[in-house]
Design an enzyme around this catalytic site. Structure first.
Site, PDB file in Angstrom:
ATOM      1  N   THR A  71      13.328  52.586  25.177  1.00  0.00           N
ATOM      2  CA  THR A  71      12.486  51.484  25.624  1.00  0.00           C
ATOM      3  C   THR A  71      13.163  50.150  25.332  1.00  0.00           C
ATOM      4  OG1 THR A  71      10.239  50.631  25.677  1.00  0.00           O
ATOM      5  CG2 THR A  71      11.021  51.393  23.528  1.00  0.00           C
ATOM      6  N   LYS A  75      17.223  49.759  27.588  1.00  0.00           N
ATOM      7  CA  LYS A  75      17.280  50.616  28.779  1.00  0.00           C
ATOM      8  C   LYS A  75      18.588  50.453  29.571  1.00  0.00           C
ATOM      9  CE  LYS A  75      12.307  50.897  29.438  1.00  0.00           C
ATOM     10  NZ  LYS A  75      11.195  50.851  30.383  1.00  0.00           N
ATOM     11  N   ASN A  96      15.433  55.353  30.953  1.00  0.00           N
ATOM     12  CA  ASN A  96      14.351  55.432  29.959  1.00  0.00           C
ATOM     13  C   ASN A  96      14.182  56.846  29.420  1.00  0.00           C
ATOM     14  OD1 ASN A  96      13.045  56.614  32.238  1.00  0.00           O
ATOM     15  ND2 ASN A  96      11.078  56.161  31.279  1.00  0.00           N
ATOM     16  N   GLY A 138      13.156  41.242  37.140  1.00  0.00           N
ATOM     17  CA  GLY A 138      13.757  41.823  35.932  1.00  0.00           C
ATOM     18  C   GLY A 138      14.017  43.309  36.153  1.00  0.00           C
ATOM     19  N   ASN A 160      10.740  35.369  42.907  1.00  0.00           N
ATOM     20  CA  ASN A 160      10.966  35.100  41.476  1.00  0.00           C
ATOM     21  C   ASN A 160      11.097  33.620  41.194  1.00  0.00           C
ATOM     22  OD1 ASN A 160      11.291  36.191  38.865  1.00  0.00           O
ATOM     23  ND2 ASN A 160      13.503  35.855  38.956  1.00  0.00           N
ATOM     24  N   THR A 162      13.349  32.482  39.207  1.00  0.00           N
ATOM     25  CA  THR A 162      14.795  32.261  39.330  1.00  0.00           C
ATOM     26  C   THR A 162      15.256  33.040  40.562  1.00  0.00           C
ATOM     27  OG1 THR A 162      14.841  32.276  36.903  1.00  0.00           O
ATOM     28  CG2 THR A 162      16.974  32.339  38.034  1.00  0.00           C
ATOM     29  N   GLY A 256      -1.226  49.114  34.980  1.00  0.00           N
ATOM     30  CA  GLY A 256      -0.020  49.885  34.673  1.00  0.00           C
ATOM     31  C   GLY A 256      -0.229  51.124  33.815  1.00  0.00           C
TER      32      GLY A 256
HETATM   33  P1  ATR Z   1      11.528  43.694  32.587  1.00  0.00           P
HETATM   34  O1  ATR Z   1      12.902  44.213  32.325  1.00  0.00           O
HETATM   35  O2  ATR Z   1      10.472  44.346  31.755  1.00  0.00           O
HETATM   36  O3  ATR Z   1      11.185  43.676  34.033  1.00  0.00           O
HETATM   37  P2  ATR Z   1      12.536  41.030  32.262  1.00  0.00           P
HETATM   38  O4  ATR Z   1      13.900  41.499  32.592  1.00  0.00           O
HETATM   39  O5  ATR Z   1      12.362  40.126  31.097  1.00  0.00           O
HETATM   40  O6  ATR Z   1      11.512  42.207  32.032  1.00  0.00           O
HETATM   41  O7  ATR Z   1      11.963  40.327  33.581  1.00  0.00           O
HETATM   42  C1  ATR Z   1      10.806  39.624  33.579  1.00  0.00           C
HETATM   43  C2  ATR Z   1      10.612  38.937  34.928  1.00  0.00           C
HETATM   44  O8  ATR Z   1       9.428  38.177  34.777  1.00  0.00           O
HETATM   45  C3  ATR Z   1      11.703  37.961  35.305  1.00  0.00           C
HETATM   46  O9  ATR Z   1      11.876  37.994  36.687  1.00  0.00           O
HETATM   47  C4  ATR Z   1      11.140  36.623  34.875  1.00  0.00           C
HETATM   48  O10 ATR Z   1      11.535  35.512  35.653  1.00  0.00           O
HETATM   49  P3  ATR Z   1      13.000  34.839  35.511  1.00  0.00           P
HETATM   50  O11 ATR Z   1      13.935  35.772  36.211  1.00  0.00           O
HETATM   51  O12 ATR Z   1      12.860  33.538  36.189  1.00  0.00           O
HETATM   52  O13 ATR Z   1      13.247  34.740  34.038  1.00  0.00           O
HETATM   53  C5  ATR Z   1       9.663  36.834  35.100  1.00  0.00           C
HETATM   54  N1  ATR Z   1       8.892  35.962  34.219  1.00  0.00           N
HETATM   55  C6  ATR Z   1       8.723  36.086  32.889  1.00  0.00           C
HETATM   56  N2  ATR Z   1       7.948  35.090  32.417  1.00  0.00           N
HETATM   57  C7  ATR Z   1       7.623  34.314  33.476  1.00  0.00           C
HETATM   58  C8  ATR Z   1       6.822  33.146  33.652  1.00  0.00           C
HETATM   59  N3  ATR Z   1       6.205  32.581  32.633  1.00  0.00           N
HETATM   60  N4  ATR Z   1       6.696  32.655  34.900  1.00  0.00           N
HETATM   61  C9  ATR Z   1       7.317  33.248  35.950  1.00  0.00           C
HETATM   62  N5  ATR Z   1       8.084  34.345  35.841  1.00  0.00           N
HETATM   63  C10 ATR Z   1       8.229  34.875  34.632  1.00  0.00           C
END
Ligand code: ATR
Length: 292
Positions: A71, A75, A96, A138, A160, A162, A256
């Site tokens: 986890t 991963k 995973n 992500g 996204n 970003t 989820g």
């Molecule tokens: P996981 O691997 O569990 O999917 P992660 O890699 O941390 O987690 O990805 C989280 C996603 O949520 C990312 O796309 C992140 O956006 P960025 O790519 O811009 O960082 C998005 N995310 C997390 N917090 C956010 C927030 N407050 N507002 C908008 N997007 C968010």
């Protein structure tokens, strides 16, 4: 807790490595599955520090575990310590579930499989020909994008904060699975129109997760329609702000919990080689939902 009579010299070990692991519900899931199926395994979580990851993997092999889950945050990092991975896990860049096969560690991804199974179980429908809007870019978005592209989604929009990260996933899906993915900037004016015209919305971000439950990953101006299915990979809380708003608009909403449940079921099936059957699976799912 009384383990007398359950663990013997023949019991095979299953584990979980991550950081943190203290709140995981996977031991309950797997140990209950083990007793229900009468398979002699025991599942134990291990808190592993980053610099000990390689040593942990070698140690698990040294004691000949049957397999283990991986986890957050390992991963992706785990892949380099494994002997082989499924093609799907490599595309997803995420493992995973690991199985020890004759002294070699094989990596799989059952998160996306869990997502897909729970989506079908809860909604009675799949992704073939559908327009899907994914929020976030992500690891979860990457795995889900690959899976639903493989299952024939007609169009996948990845939106996204970003946009470059969404573009990277869209390019990977288009090159390796099918040319159905497109990236969006979540704050772009066009994005809300694409959102409204999508039949399936999936939140893969952590926005709205406990303890920050008053926030939603989309602007309040985004318009839902009651035909939409809105899936949030978050399971704590059971109803995120996103799902609450969507439900008020008449959408079908799914959290989820099912993804968590079915990724575990798929992992258990990989480790043990058995196929869990209905109605056992649905009954077990219903009792699992109550435990969470
Ligand atoms: P996981 O691997 O569990 O999917 P992660 O890699 O941390 O987690 O990805 C989280 C996603 O949520 C990312 O796309 C992140 O956006 P960025 O790519 O811009 O960082 C998005 N995310 C997390 N917090 C956010 C927030 N407050 N507002 C908008 N997007 C968010």
């Amino acid at each position: 807790m009384n383990l007398n009579g359950t663990i013997s010299g023949k019991t095979r070990l299953l584990g979980l490595i991550g950081n943190p692991v203290e709140h995981t519900v996977s031991p309950q899931l797997h140990n209950t599955l083990a007793s229900a199926t009468n398979i002699d395994v025991a599942y134990v979580p291990f808190h592993v520090e980053k610099e000990k990851l390689e040593a942990a993997v070698k140690g698990l092999m040294a004691v000949n575990v049957l397999g283990f889950n991986v986890t957050v945050p390992y991963k992706k990092d785990i892949i380099k310590y494994l002997d082989e991975c499924s093609k799907e896990a490599l595309l997803m860049g995420s493992v995973n579930t690991v199985k020890n096969i004759d002294g070699r560690f094989y990596g799989y991804n059952t998160d996306a499989e869990g997502f897909s199974k729970s989506f079908k179980h809860e909604t009675g429908t799949g992704f073939k020909g559908k327009q899907v809007f994914i929020i976030g870019a992500g690891g979860a978005a990457r795995a889900i994008s690959v899976k639903i592209a493989k299952e024939g989604a007609g169009k996948i929009y990845i939106a996204n904060r970003t946009p470059s990260k969404a573009l990277e996933i869209a390019d990977m899906v288009n090159e390796n699975v099918s040319s159905v993915a497109e990236h969006l900037d979540i704050s772009d004016a066009r994005t809300s129109k694409v959102f409204s015209s999508s039949g399936i919305i999936i939140n893969t971000t952590t926005v709205g997760m406990y303890p920050n439950m008053d926030v939603s990953p989309i602007e309040a101006s985004f318009v839902f329609s009651k035909e939409q299915i809105v899936y949030d990979v978050i399971y704590n809380p059971k109803k995120t702000r996103l799902l609450t708003i969507a439900e008020e608009k008449g959408c079908t909403v799914v959290n989820g919990i099912g993804m968590l449940f079915y990724q575990g079921v798929s992992a258990f099936e990989i480790w043990t080689g058995i196929k869990l059957q209905e109605p056992f699976l649905s009954d077990f799912y219903n009792s699992f939902k109550k435990v969470l």
